[in-house]
Design an enzyme around this catalytic site. Structure first.
Site, PDB file in Angstrom:
ATOM      1  N   ARG A   1     -10.431 -11.715   2.075  1.00  0.00           N
ATOM      2  CA  ARG A   1     -11.177 -12.910   0.924  1.00  0.00           C
ATOM      3  C   ARG A   1     -10.473 -13.865   1.653  1.00  0.00           C
ATOM      4  O   ARG A   1     -11.048 -15.281   1.948  1.00  0.00           O
ATOM      5  CB  ARG A   1     -11.664 -12.789  -0.110  1.00  0.00           C
ATOM      6  CG  ARG A   1     -10.017 -11.710  -1.157  1.00  0.00           C
ATOM      7  CD  ARG A   1     -10.725 -11.462  -2.530  1.00  0.00           C
ATOM      8  NE  ARG A   1      -9.958 -10.271  -1.995  1.00  0.00           N
ATOM      9  CZ  ARG A   1     -10.915  -9.151  -3.395  1.00  0.00           C
ATOM     10  NH1 ARG A   1     -11.007  -9.287  -4.385  1.00  0.00           N
ATOM     11  NH2 ARG A   1     -11.181  -7.889  -3.442  1.00  0.00           N
TER      12      ARG A   1
ATOM     13  N   LYS B   1       0.883  -0.954   0.478  1.00  0.00           N
ATOM     14  CA  LYS B   1      -0.434  -0.284  -0.398  1.00  0.00           C
ATOM     15  C   LYS B   1       0.894   1.408  -0.317  1.00  0.00           C
ATOM     16  O   LYS B   1       2.235   0.879   0.088  1.00  0.00           O
ATOM     17  CB  LYS B   1      -1.192   0.244   1.241  1.00  0.00           C
ATOM     18  CG  LYS B   1      -2.027  -0.572   1.195  1.00  0.00           C
ATOM     19  CD  LYS B   1      -3.076  -0.630   2.714  1.00  0.00           C
ATOM     20  CE  LYS B   1      -3.827  -1.748   2.691  1.00  0.00           C
ATOM     21  NZ  LYS B   1      -5.031  -1.803   1.655  1.00  0.00           N
TER      22      LYS B   1
HETATM   23  N1  BES Z   1      -7.937  -3.568   3.399  1.00  0.00           N
HETATM   24  C1  BES Z   1      -8.376  -3.520   3.019  1.00  0.00           C
HETATM   25  C2  BES Z   1      -9.662  -3.030   2.453  1.00  0.00           C
HETATM   26  C3  BES Z   1      -9.976  -1.448   3.211  1.00  0.00           C
HETATM   27  C4  BES Z   1      -9.529  -0.428   2.633  1.00  0.00           C
HETATM   28  C5  BES Z   1     -10.677  -1.277   4.051  1.00  0.00           C
HETATM   29  C6  BES Z   1      -9.608   1.140   3.073  1.00  0.00           C
HETATM   30  C7  BES Z   1     -10.043  -0.086   5.182  1.00  0.00           C
HETATM   31  C8  BES Z   1     -10.723   0.611   4.406  1.00  0.00           C
HETATM   32  C9  BES Z   1      -8.227  -5.028   1.907  1.00  0.00           C
HETATM   33  O1  BES Z   1      -7.703  -5.945   2.228  1.00  0.00           O
HETATM   34  C10 BES Z   1      -7.781  -4.076   0.526  1.00  0.00           C
HETATM   35  O2  BES Z   1      -6.415  -4.082   0.630  1.00  0.00           O
HETATM   36  N2  BES Z   1      -7.828  -4.071  -0.255  1.00  0.00           N
HETATM   37  C11 BES Z   1      -7.944  -3.665  -2.216  1.00  0.00           C
HETATM   38  C12 BES Z   1      -8.612  -4.882  -2.655  1.00  0.00           C
HETATM   39  C13 BES Z   1      -8.030  -4.820  -3.820  1.00  0.00           C
HETATM   40  C14 BES Z   1      -6.805  -5.468  -4.374  1.00  0.00           C
HETATM   41  C15 BES Z   1      -8.833  -5.799  -5.090  1.00  0.00           C
HETATM   42  C16 BES Z   1      -8.391  -2.716  -2.054  1.00  0.00           C
HETATM   43  O3  BES Z   1      -9.743  -1.976  -1.337  1.00  0.00           O
HETATM   44  O4  BES Z   1      -8.099  -1.685  -2.832  1.00  0.00           O
HETATM   45 MN    MN Z   2      -5.388  -5.324   1.720  1.00  0.00          MN
END
Ligand code: BES
Ligand code: MN
Ligand code: ZN
Length: 477
Positions: free
Chosen positions: A334, A260
């Protein structure tokens, strides 16, 4: 906090703070005696309109024994409006360091009483664990003022159980990832044994041996090993039904090798909010003792970038035997949940709900106030929506459109773990649906409301404990 009721006039109370509701027509929800005239003038000056939860705090200048009086808008005085109004009072009382509070919001039935107590409790919450210097203590006494007298017997135990569960969930989310990691999260769950909950914890070897390839992969890039947690509440007699709640417990989500941004990582200690809600609900259930068997299941892992981190192109074998090709290590929730759902699907549950901070796409779609609900089962979905409505929690049902399953196809495994940006919260939910077997199931994406970056309504910034009230009501229904 000690709670009582009183029929004495509000102005006769020797509380630190007295609080009264104000309706949109300008009238108050209680007699204000000597305060009525000066307050009416002051509120006109301050342009207080009586909007729901609009709050105005005044010194009483020695006119009554309480030092301060708070006026709060009650709108239509629905349970939801009263919850938010009481929330504003709880927040103000804590801010003012009031030890004893007397609150007069008019005649309350059982439902509004619970709402008022729920709101006040959520509003007074603070997370001061790491602050130096003197902090305000929470109020030690709340008196609900009304003539005729209120009967608290029904509302009190329920509101207290919700508060204990929700505050615990908030503490767990607010705690830094250095404090709450998979093993320490499991230790918190273990603490519920003292409250009559059975708790089983699997370490990383057992997780691997049981075929949980998702939890194993997500956890292997961290020096903090993953844990699988299974809590069970069994009623004394035969259970009326068996329910499961399954939480994502990613105690920190750095994204893994699909790292991230620094900004995107800032609040990712909140990525275990689903599991915090599950622990909070189990705590509430332990106190409320319903005639329902409840299974609380958590996959806990830290998504990091250590030398053993799982990689793009890896193919995992999940607990139900399905294989998953990794296209993005940041789509880890997931994978953790897939294993948990597969495990739960073998428990013979009448229904199960998973809860997770699963996708940023969900926040794009619904903002930070709404949780998204996905289900093919209308009776589970309607049950959750009804419980959310009674809890004042905002939940919006989203389409679980099977046509989008196409997007999870790959040549190298049964599934890939991402379906591309369009409809990202839907494809994430569809991925989960591959692991639920035939158990009636719903998925809650709480990526928005799990954590507020700034104070929102009567919730201070940080963890919200969202869905503890809703899921507790759903289990009791
Ligand atoms: N934990 C994150 C989602 C999230 C984002 C929670 C903002 C709370 C606030 C999740 O694991 C994630 O990183 N999801 C990705 C998925 C993508 C790579 C398909 C996302 O949402 O960018
Ligand atoms: Mn994530
Ligand atoms: Zn995550």
């Amino acid at each position: 906090m000690q709670l009582d009721t009183s029929t004495l006039p509000l102005t006769a109370h020797s509380a630190d703070l007295i609080a009264v509701g104000r309706r949109p027509d300008g009238s108050f929800t209680a007699e204000l005696g000597v305060l009525e005239a000066p307050l009416t003038a002051a509120l006109a000056q301050a342009k207080h309109r009586g909007d729901v939860a609009e709050l105005s705090l005044w010194p009483t200048l020695g006119l009554v024994s309480a030092a301060q009086v708070a006026i709060v808008g009650v709108g239509d005085a629905s349970p939801d409006a009263l919850r938010r109004a009481a929330g504003a009072i709880g927040h103000a009382a804590r801010g003012a360091g009031a030890d004893a509070v007397a609150l007069a919001l008019g005649a309350l039935d059982d439902v509004s009483e619970v709402a008022v107590l729920e709101g006040f409790n959520a509003g007074k919450y603070r997370y001061n664990e790491h602050l130096s210097g003197p902090q305000t203590a929470e109020p030690s006494r709340l008196t609900l003022v009304s003539d005729p007298a209120l009967e608290l017997a029904g509302a009190l135990p329920f509101a207290q159980a919700i508060d204990a569960g929700q505050s615990l969930a908030r503490d767990l989310v607010n705690a830094p990832a250095a404090v709450i990691f998979p093993e320490s999260l499991a230790a918190v769950a273990m603490g519920l044994v003292a409250e009559g909950i059975e708790v089983e914890v699997w370490d990383e070897q057992k997780i691997r041996a049981e075929g949980m390839g998702g939890i194993t992969a997500v956890g292997q890039g961290s020096s903090r090993p993953p844990r699988f947690i299974h809590m069970t509440y069994r009623p004394a007699g035969a259970p009326r039904k068996k329910l499961g709640i399954i939480g994502k417990g990613v105690t920190f989500d750095a994204g893994g090798l699909s790292i991230k941004t620094a900004d995107g990582m800032m609040t990712m200690r909140c990525d275990m909010a689903g599991s915090a809600a599950v622990i909070g609900v189990m705590k509430a259930i332990a106190a409320l003792k319903p005639d329902v068997e409840v299974h609380g299941i958590i996959g806990a892992a830290e998504n990091m970038l250590g030398g053993d981190a799982y990689k793009l192109g890896d193919v995992l074998r999940m607990h139900n035997g399905k294989t998953v090709e990794i296209h993005n290590t940041d789509a880890e929730g997931r994978l953790v949940l897939g294993d948990c759902l597969s495990y739960a699907s073998a428990l013979g549950l009448d229904a199960m709900v998973d809860i997770a901070t699963l996708t940023g796409a969900c926040v794009v779609a619904l903002g930070d106030l709404y949780s998204a609900l996905f289900s093919h089962d209308n009776s589970v979905a309607d049950g959750i929506l009804a419980s959310a409505q009674q809890s004042g929690e905002l939940v919006w049902r989203m389409p679980l459109e099977v046509a989008y399953k196409e997007r999870l196809k790959t040549d190298f495994a049964d599934l890939k773990n991402v379906g591309g940006p369009p409809g990202g919260s839907i494809t994430a939910a569809l991925f989960l649906s591959e692991f639920v077997g035939s158990t009636p199931w719903a998925h809650l994406d709480i990526a928005g409301p799990a954590f507020f970056a700034k104070k929102t309504r009567h919730f201070v910034s940080g963890g919200t404990g969202c869905m503890v009230p809703t899921l507790t009501r759903w289990i009791l229904a």
